[in-house]
Scaffold this active site. Structure first.
Site, mmCIF file in Angstrom:
data_model
loop_
_atom_site.group_PDB
_atom_site.id
_atom_site.type_symbol
_atom_site.label_atom_id
_atom_site.label_comp_id
_atom_site.label_asym_id
_atom_site.label_seq_id
_atom_site.Cartn_x
_atom_site.Cartn_y
_atom_site.Cartn_z
ATOM 1 N N GLU A 386 43.914 149.329 -46.483
ATOM 2 C CA GLU A 386 42.419 148.970 -45.996
ATOM 3 C C GLU A 386 42.136 147.319 -46.169
ATOM 4 O OE1 GLU A 386 40.086 151.550 -45.491
ATOM 5 O OE2 GLU A 386 41.225 153.262 -46.294
ATOM 6 N N GLY A 387 43.053 146.689 -45.874
ATOM 7 C CA GLY A 387 42.959 145.112 -45.567
ATOM 8 C C GLY A 387 43.495 144.556 -46.908
HETATM 9 C C1 FAD Z 1 50.011 153.801 -50.174
HETATM 10 C C2 FAD Z 1 49.456 153.270 -48.627
HETATM 11 C C3 FAD Z 1 48.751 153.994 -47.897
HETATM 12 C C4 FAD Z 1 48.079 153.765 -46.662
HETATM 13 N N1 FAD Z 1 47.543 154.597 -46.008
HETATM 14 C C5 FAD Z 1 47.099 154.068 -44.564
HETATM 15 C C6 FAD Z 1 46.382 155.161 -43.740
HETATM 16 O O1 FAD Z 1 45.988 156.229 -44.152
HETATM 17 N N2 FAD Z 1 46.274 154.800 -42.389
HETATM 18 C C7 FAD Z 1 46.330 153.382 -41.978
HETATM 19 O O2 FAD Z 1 46.218 153.334 -40.725
HETATM 20 N N3 FAD Z 1 47.127 152.475 -43.008
HETATM 21 C C8 FAD Z 1 47.517 152.886 -44.058
HETATM 22 N N4 FAD Z 1 48.214 151.962 -44.891
HETATM 23 C C9 FAD Z 1 48.568 150.296 -44.361
HETATM 24 C C10 FAD Z 1 47.515 149.327 -44.919
HETATM 25 O O3 FAD Z 1 46.492 149.409 -44.654
HETATM 26 C C11 FAD Z 1 48.650 148.147 -44.466
HETATM 27 O O4 FAD Z 1 49.833 148.464 -45.471
HETATM 28 C C12 FAD Z 1 48.073 146.891 -44.863
HETATM 29 O O5 FAD Z 1 46.988 146.609 -43.813
HETATM 30 C C13 FAD Z 1 48.681 145.699 -44.664
HETATM 31 O O6 FAD Z 1 49.711 145.578 -43.655
HETATM 32 P P1 FAD Z 1 51.422 145.710 -43.800
HETATM 33 O O7 FAD Z 1 51.743 146.598 -44.826
HETATM 34 O O8 FAD Z 1 51.941 145.728 -42.640
HETATM 35 O O9 FAD Z 1 51.368 144.270 -44.349
HETATM 36 P P2 FAD Z 1 51.524 142.816 -43.573
HETATM 37 O O10 FAD Z 1 50.446 142.693 -42.466
HETATM 38 O O11 FAD Z 1 52.899 142.528 -42.808
HETATM 39 O O12 FAD Z 1 51.022 141.427 -44.610
HETATM 40 C C14 FAD Z 1 52.216 141.170 -45.504
HETATM 41 C C15 FAD Z 1 51.701 139.973 -46.463
HETATM 42 O O13 FAD Z 1 51.011 139.013 -45.455
HETATM 43 C C16 FAD Z 1 49.775 138.693 -45.537
HETATM 44 N N5 FAD Z 1 49.248 138.159 -44.214
HETATM 45 C C17 FAD Z 1 49.444 138.814 -43.000
HETATM 46 N N6 FAD Z 1 48.448 138.138 -42.097
HETATM 47 C C18 FAD Z 1 48.199 137.194 -42.846
HETATM 48 C C19 FAD Z 1 47.298 136.074 -42.271
HETATM 49 N N7 FAD Z 1 46.924 135.781 -41.077
HETATM 50 N N8 FAD Z 1 46.929 134.827 -43.175
HETATM 51 C C20 FAD Z 1 47.469 135.060 -44.700
HETATM 52 N N9 FAD Z 1 48.077 136.217 -45.191
HETATM 53 C C21 FAD Z 1 48.425 136.986 -44.148
HETATM 54 C C22 FAD Z 1 49.077 139.614 -46.069
HETATM 55 O O14 FAD Z 1 48.082 139.576 -46.718
HETATM 56 C C23 FAD Z 1 50.217 140.253 -47.186
HETATM 57 O O15 FAD Z 1 50.170 139.691 -48.252
HETATM 58 C C24 FAD Z 1 48.462 152.095 -46.262
HETATM 59 C C25 FAD Z 1 49.245 151.611 -46.861
HETATM 60 C C26 FAD Z 1 49.854 151.916 -48.157
HETATM 61 C C27 FAD Z 1 50.582 151.056 -49.038
#
Ligand code: FAD
Length: 407
Positions: A386-387
């Site tokens: 959720e962000g």
């Molecule tokens: C258990 C679980 C349940 C979930 N359930 C759902 C769901 O029901 N529906 C759904 O749609 N999603 C769901 N998610 C997804 C979740 O919202 C994402 O994992 C989250 O938004 C981060 O995306 P990512 O994992 O691709 O990380 P990334 O976006 O790849 O980020 C990796 C790292 O890079 C950092 N980063 C990225 N961009 C920037 C920037 N511009 N500046 C600085 N730092 C940055 C992030 O803060 C993070 O530390 C779930 C995730 C988990 C783990």
């Protein structure tokens, strides 16, 4: 045992638990709650003590999603508390919604995730952006738990930046053709419907309701999670799925639509994380009073008291934050950055409190005899979903400076 091998939870071990939890309320915030809000909280606390606490350690340890909880959540009113009663919702205000999330997460963040997704990410968009036929078809069944939903926004290569999503649909005249994949989707392997965000041929984001059983639609489980082990997470894969035209949510498009859903869910998470923090704090307080070292209860040592006093202070500040944002939600005045501050702060204090309180329990703190280690592992996901923690910081940075540093 892997989640896929036992999602019905038929052999879940029940523990006999006496719930000794005492909820911290240093600033007498209960005086600010209505009788209805207190009643809602009391009934949910009772539910968690009876239905979640006895099974959660076994579920988390063996990675079992207790599927029976879906109907039970429906019966107790945990699904769609702020959706109007005419659609089967609770018709309650946002503080009541927050208190429900707090109580469920006092039990377990994974269980709260099930209820958050159903309420804020499935029922909310169908209510807000759907037409009357869609509301009547889905909302009453989602409210009772007869149907479970999931929310597909994140993709394998687009997490923090959902605007780059590749999932897309084409207008084929009498239906839409949906292609793409979503990742990390709470509830997906057992969900009856998915609210999926996808781009049309002009690149505009729309919400579509995809039903289990549609040809070309699969929802494989993601294994090997060390966090939210009692909640089921999966993918959504769309391979030329024919989606009926009446399944498009007509009343809002663009990235703002899923973001509105996330605001509602993130607000609930700010309360939920408080529930986990309160459980860690109260567990450690009780343990410290009973555990004897050097012929005294460890609660008598200054360093233990420092940990407890700091946790108490952070919980109190976080309670004020969530309650104020809740009142602003009720008045329609809460903004995305306010919600980011509440989600970010409360999850951070919760995970820090879990780490500190775990130390108070010494070696016992790492076992499943106590809930702290499970909360701590769960909160790692809550910090990211959720962000992420850092993205919420950048939302606040944008609010302060007017410069979006995440782009
Ligand atoms: C258990 C679980 C349940 C979930 N359930 C759902 C769901 O029901 N529906 C759904 O749609 N999603 C769901 N998610 C997804 C979740 O919202 C994402 O994992 C989250 O938004 C981060 O995306 P990512 O994992 O691709 O990380 P990334 O976006 O790849 O980020 C990796 C790292 O890079 C950092 N980063 C990225 N961009 C920037 C920037 N511009 N500046 C600085 N730092 C940055 C992030 O803060 C993070 O530390 C779930 C995730 C988990 C783990």
């Amino acid at each position: 045992m892997a989640i896929s091998e036992n999602i019905n939870g038929s052999d879940i071990k029940r523990r006999n638990i006496t719930d000794e939890f005492v909820s911290p309320d240093f600033l007498k915030l209960d005086d600010l709650l209505t009788d209805e809000q207190k009643l809602v909280r009391a009934s949910m606390r009772d539910f968690v003590a009876k239905e979640i606490l006895p099974i959660i350690e076994d579920c988390a340890e063996r990675c079992i999603f207790p599927q029976d909880i879906i109907k039970k959540f429906g019966d107790v009113g945990a699904f769609g508390p702020s959706i109007p009663t005419e659609y089967g919702g609770g018709g309650l205000d946002y503080v009541s919604y927050g208190l429900i999330m707090q109580e469920i997460e006092r039990g377990d963040s994974g269980m709260r995730s099930v209820a958050s997704v159903q309420s804020s990410l499935v029922m909310y968009p169908i209510y807000k952006f759907g037409n009357e036929a869609q509301r009547k078809k889905y909302l009453p069944k989602l409210a009772t738990g007869e149907m479970l939903g999931c929310f597909g926004l994140t993709e394998p290569n687009h997490g923090s930046n959902p605007s780059g999503m590749l999932t897309n649909f084409k207008d084929m005249g009498d239906h839409y053709l949906l292609n793409g994949a979503k990742m990390w989707i709470t509830n997906s392997p057992v969900a009856d419907i998915a609210v999926v965000w996808a781009k049309n041929e002009e690149g505009r984001i729309h919400g579509l309701i995809v039903e289990r059983g549609m040809e070309g639609f699969t929802a494989p489980i993601i294994h090997n999670k060390w966090s939210l082990r009692a909640s089921i997470t999966g993918e959504l894969v769309f391979d030329n799925v024919k989606v009926p035209k009446e399944n498009l949510l007509p009343n809002k498009s663009g990235l703002g639509a899923p973001m509105m859903c996330l605001d509602s869910a993130r607000y609930g998470i700010s309360w939920g994380a408080l529930g986990a923090a309160m459980d860690c704090f109260d567990t450690a307080r009780r343990y410290a009073l009973q555990r004897i070292q050097f012929e005294k209860p460890i609660a008598s040592f200054q360093l233990i008291q420092k940990k407890l006093a700091e946790a108490y202070t952070e919980i109190t500040k976080a309670q004020l934050l969530s309650l104020r944002v809740g009142d602003l939600m009720n008045e329609g005045k809460a903004t995305t950055p306010m919600i980011s501050m509440a989600k970010r702060n409360n999850v951070e204090i919760a995970i820090n409190i879990a780490r500190e309180m775990r130390q108070i329990l010494g070696g016992m703190g790492i076992t499943g005899e106590y809930p702290i280690m499970r909360h701590m592992m769960n909160l790692e996901s809550v910090l990211t979903y959720e962000g992420t923690h850092d993205i919420h910081l950048l939302i606040l940075g944008n609010e302060i400076t007017g410069i979006p540093a995440f782009k």
